[in-house]
Design a protein around this motif. Structure first.
Motif, short mmCIF file in Angstrom:
data_model
loop_
_atom_site.label_atom_id
_atom_site.label_comp_id
_atom_site.label_asym_id
_atom_site.label_seq_id
_atom_site.Cartn_x
_atom_site.Cartn_y
_atom_site.Cartn_z
N LEU A 261 1.01 -0.78 0.13
CA LEU A 261 0.24 -0.12 -0.14
C LEU A 261 0.88 1.59 -0.26
O LEU A 261 0.42 1.68 -0.82
CB LEU A 261 -0.56 0.38 1.07
CG LEU A 261 -2.14 1.40 1.20
CD1 LEU A 261 -3.07 1.61 0.11
CD2 LEU A 261 -2.67 1.33 2.50
N ASP A 265 1.32 3.87 -2.72
CA ASP A 265 0.76 5.36 -2.39
C ASP A 265 2.24 6.37 -3.17
O ASP A 265 1.70 6.92 -3.66
CB ASP A 265 0.97 5.58 -1.54
CG ASP A 265 0.07 6.72 -0.74
OD1 ASP A 265 -0.83 7.10 -1.59
OD2 ASP A 265 0.86 7.81 0.01
N TYR A 268 2.16 6.01 -7.17
CA TYR A 268 0.98 6.89 -7.41
C TYR A 268 0.99 8.50 -7.55
O TYR A 268 0.51 9.01 -7.69
CB TYR A 268 -0.48 6.10 -7.02
CG TYR A 268 -1.16 5.57 -8.31
CD1 TYR A 268 -1.67 5.79 -9.46
CD2 TYR A 268 -1.35 3.91 -7.67
CE1 TYR A 268 -1.95 5.04 -10.21
CE2 TYR A 268 -1.50 2.84 -9.01
CZ TYR A 268 -2.23 3.53 -10.42
OH TYR A 268 -2.22 2.39 -10.62
N ARG A 269 1.34 9.40 -6.82
CA ARG A 269 1.69 9.94 -5.71
C ARG A 269 2.34 10.93 -7.01
O ARG A 269 2.56 11.76 -7.45
CB ARG A 269 2.27 10.42 -4.81
CG ARG A 269 0.67 10.73 -3.32
CD ARG A 269 0.98 10.15 -2.66
NE ARG A 269 0.51 10.40 -0.70
CZ ARG A 269 -0.20 11.06 -0.02
NH1 ARG A 269 0.08 12.43 -0.30
NH2 ARG A 269 -1.68 10.86 0.64
N TYR A 271 3.18 9.82 -10.05
CA TYR A 271 2.47 10.17 -10.93
C TYR A 271 1.37 10.81 -11.23
O TYR A 271 0.83 11.59 -12.18
CB TYR A 271 1.30 9.04 -11.31
CG TYR A 271 1.32 8.99 -12.38
CD1 TYR A 271 1.47 8.34 -13.81
CD2 TYR A 271 -0.76 8.98 -12.59
CE1 TYR A 271 0.63 8.25 -14.92
CE2 TYR A 271 -1.41 8.58 -13.61
CZ TYR A 271 -0.97 8.69 -14.71
OH TYR A 271 -1.57 8.25 -15.91
N GLY A 272 0.37 11.16 -10.16
CA GLY A 272 -0.48 12.06 -9.82
C GLY A 272 0.35 14.09 -10.63
O GLY A 272 -0.20 14.42 -10.97
N ILE A 273 1.40 13.95 -9.26
CA ILE A 273 2.26 15.71 -9.67
C ILE A 273 2.90 15.53 -11.03
O ILE A 273 2.60 16.52 -11.57
CB ILE A 273 3.06 15.25 -8.26
CG1 ILE A 273 2.65 15.45 -7.16
CG2 ILE A 273 4.18 16.67 -8.50
CD1 ILE A 273 3.67 15.19 -5.67
#
Lengths: 347, 347
Positions: A261, A265, A268-269, A271-273
Motif C-alpha cells: 500500500l 501510494d 501513484y502520488r 504519477y499524479g504530480i
C-alpha cells in the motif's frame, strides 16, 4: 507536438537484456597517435593536425554508415548540449572547442571524440546489459581505424593514454543502472559502496558529482592496466548482476503485503504530480519519472510505456527541451514547458 | 458505492449566496427553563425532567416536519460522531449522555440540543451567507417552543443562560468561511486577527483548537449582552463581507499574470495527489480538497463540482467514512478507504 523521441540516439530509444534496470552499456577506448603529444600537451597546430588526420576515419567506417564528422567549433551551443545530454560527448568537449571534433556513426551507437583528453575516444552504446556486444562493436571500429592510423602502443604497457589510469587496454566499460527500489529501501549507498572496493567507480547520470535524483547510477571500471578487455567486462558483468539481484529483491520487498500500500501510494502520488504539475524543475522531473518508471515495472501503474519514461528523463533536460520547443528559453519558461511536455506525453 | 452525499444534512448539500466562500450560516439560541437549575448545576433527576419536558417540543414543531427526538444514550457511538461532523451537536454532547437529547427538524436545518450547557440550544443552519434567513427561522422555532414552555427570562438582562457571555439575546451567530486564497498569500492570520478586535471569535472547522488545514474558519459573535439580535447579525454580516472582499482580492492576486502559473501549479498538484493517492490522512485530505475547491472556483480546474468538494471535506471525516463503508475501521484502513472514496468521487 512532434514525436520527440525520434531526436534521441538509437541506444536510448531501444531496449535490451535487463532493460528494466540497465538503461545502457557503454565501452570506451582511449587511443592516441604515435609521435604526437597528448592533447593536453600539444600545440594548437598539432591539435589541428590530429583533426585533419581524423578526416580519414569516416571513409574507413563505411560499414557503420551513416557516418558524419562534426567540428565542435562549428556546432551550435545548443547542439553541443544535446550531444552531452545523450552522452555522445563529455561536458568538457563543449568548451575550448579548438580542433575538437566528434564522429557519429550507426544511429549514434558509435561516437569518436577527437582531441578530448586523448586524441581519440571511441565509444559504443548499447541499450540494456550488452557489454559483450558493445565491446565486439568497439573492437571492430577500433580495427577499422587502426588500419588507417598509427596508434601509440607499447608492447609492455599496451595503449598509451594521457591519464595513467587508462594505460593498458585504454578501455572503460560502464553500465547505466536505474536502482529506484534499492534507493527507496535505503540500500543503494551500501551496495554501491561495496562495489567500489572491487575497483569500480560509481557516478551519477551525468558523470562525477551529478545528482542521483532519478536513482540512475553509472558503474565503470577504474583502472585498465594489467587486465584484459574480457577480464574487465567479465568483472563488471558479474558485479552488475549482483546489483541487479539486489534491486530485484528490493522490488519484491516493496510489493510484499506489509509494504504494498505504501509503495502504491508513493508511486501513484508521483504519477499524479507528474501528470498535473504546471511547472517542474529538471531535478524534480527526474525523481518523479524514476518513481513512475518503477511503478510501471512493478505492474502498479498501467497504460504508460516504461521506455517512454526512460526517454523523458533525457528529453526533459534543458537542451532537448529547447530543441523540442524550437527556441531558447529562460529557466522559468523551461520549467513550464517541461511540465507541459510531460503531461502531453503521458496522457 | 452509494450516493454518499444523501447522508449529509440539507445545509451541507445546498448552496446559498456567496456560497463559494461561505459554506454556511448558523444561528444558535441558548434557552433555559424557569425554576430548574442549569444543566451544570442540576441533579440527574432534574436533567431527566428537562428531557421529559422536551418531549412536548416535537409536536409544537409540526410546521418544521419531519421532526425527531434522539436520546443521546440510545444513539450509537458512530451515529453521535456523524452528528458532530455535521455540526448538529457539539463534541461535548456525545459524552456523559445522561438525559441528553437532540431534536432534528426540517432536513436537519434545525437542531435543538437538550441538556447541553443550557437546557435547550436551538440551532438553525443555512447554506451560504444567510444569517437573516437563519435568524428568522430560529426565531419562529423559538416562538413555537416558547408557546409550550416557560423560559427563564429577566426583563433587565434578557434570556438567562449558564454562561454569562450568552446572557441577553442568548444568541450566537456564526458563519463558516473557506478562505484558501487569503491563507495562500499569508494574510489570513492578519485579517482574522483584526476582526477579533470587533468582538468576534475565530475557530477552526470543528470548534476551538481544531485545525485549519482546509482553510475553513468559523466566525461568530463573542458576547450577546446589550445588543439586539439584529445588531449582532448586522455586525457579523458587515465583517463577513469585508473578509469576503479580502478573499476575492487575494483570489484575483493569485490569478494575476505574475502569479497565475504558480497558482495553477500548486492547485493542480493537489488535484493530482488527491486523484492518485492510495492512502491519505483526514488532515491531508482536507488541505488538498481545499486547494482543489479553490482551483475549481478560480476556473483553473474544470470537470469537478465545487460543492462536491465541500461535501467531501465532511464525508471523509472518520465517522462518515465508516458509515459509507458500513463498518468500523482501524485508522490505516480508513486512510486507504478515504483515498479510494475521493478517487471514485472525483473521477
Amino acid at each position: 507536438m512532434r514525436d520527440v523521441s525520434q531526436s534521441l540516439s538509437g541506444w536510448m530509444r531501444g531496449t535490451g537484456p535487463e532493460g528494466d534496470i540497465v538503461l545502457g552499456s557503454r565501452i570506451r577506448l582511449a587511443r592516441n597517435l604515435k609521435g604526437i603529444p597528448f592533447p593536453g600537451a600539444a600545440t594548437r597546430e598539432q591539435l589541428k593536425h590530429v583533426l585533419q588526420i581524423a578526416e580519414s576515419i569516416p571513409p574507413a567506417m563505411n560499414s557503420f554508415a551513416p557516418v558524419r564528422l562534426l567540428r565542435m567549433a562549428e556546432v551550435e551551443v545548443l547542439e553541443r548540449q544535446l550531444l552531452v545530454e545523450e552522452h555522445l560527448i563529455s561536458p568538457e568537449h563543449t568548451k575550448n572547442t579548438h580542433a575538437k571534433g566528434v564522429i557519429l556513426a550507426k544511429q549514434d551507437e558509435v561516437s569518436v571524440m577527437i582531441n578530448e583528453e586523448d586524441h581519440f575516444r571511441i565509444q559504443v552504446f548499447h541499450p540494456g546489459l550488452q557489454l559483450d556486444g558493445a565491446w565486439r562493436l568497439a573492437d571492430t571500429v577500433d580495427d577499422a581505424i587502426e588500419a588507417q592510423l598509427d596508434y601509440a602502443f607499447d608492447q609492455e604497457r599496451g595503449y598509451l593514454t594521457a591519464c595513467p589510469t587508462n594505460v593498458g587496454t585504454g578501455m572503460r566499460a560502464s553500465v547505466m543502472l536505474h536502482l529506484p527500489a534499492l534507493k527507496l529501501v535505503n540500500q543503494v549507498t551500501h551496495i554501491l559502496g561495496a562495489v567500489t572496493k572491487f575497483g569500480l567507480a560509481v557516478r551519477g547520470l551525468y558523470g562525477e558529482g551529478s545528482d542521483t535524483q532519478a536513482s540512475i547510477y553509472q558503474l565503470s571500471n577504474q583502472a585498465t592496466l594489467g587486465m584484459s578487455e574480457e577480464g574487465i567486462i567479465e568483472r563488471l558483468n558479474r558485479l552488475t548482476n549482483q546489483i541487479l539481484e539486489g534491486e530485484r529483491q528490493a522490488r519484491e520487498y516493496l510489493l510484499s503485503p506489509q509494504n504494498r500500500l505504501a509503495t502504491e501510494d508513493r508511486l501513484y502520488r508521483s504519477y499524479g504530480i507528474l501528470t498535473n504539475a504546471r511547472s517542474i524543475s529538471g531535478q524534480e522531473a527526474m525523481a518523479l519519472l524514476s518513481d513512475v518508471k518503477l511503478g510501471v515495472e512493478l505492474g502498479i501503474i498501467t497504460n504508460v510505456d516504461a521506455n517512454l519514461l526512460k526517454q523523458l528523463i533525457v528529453l526533459t533536460r534543458p537542451a532537448h527541451l529547447q530543441k523540442v520547443m524550437g527556441q531558447e528559453l529562460p529557466p522559468e519558461e523551461r520549467d513550464r514547458l517541461r511540465a507541459s511536455l510531460i503531461r502531453d506525453t503521458l496522457k
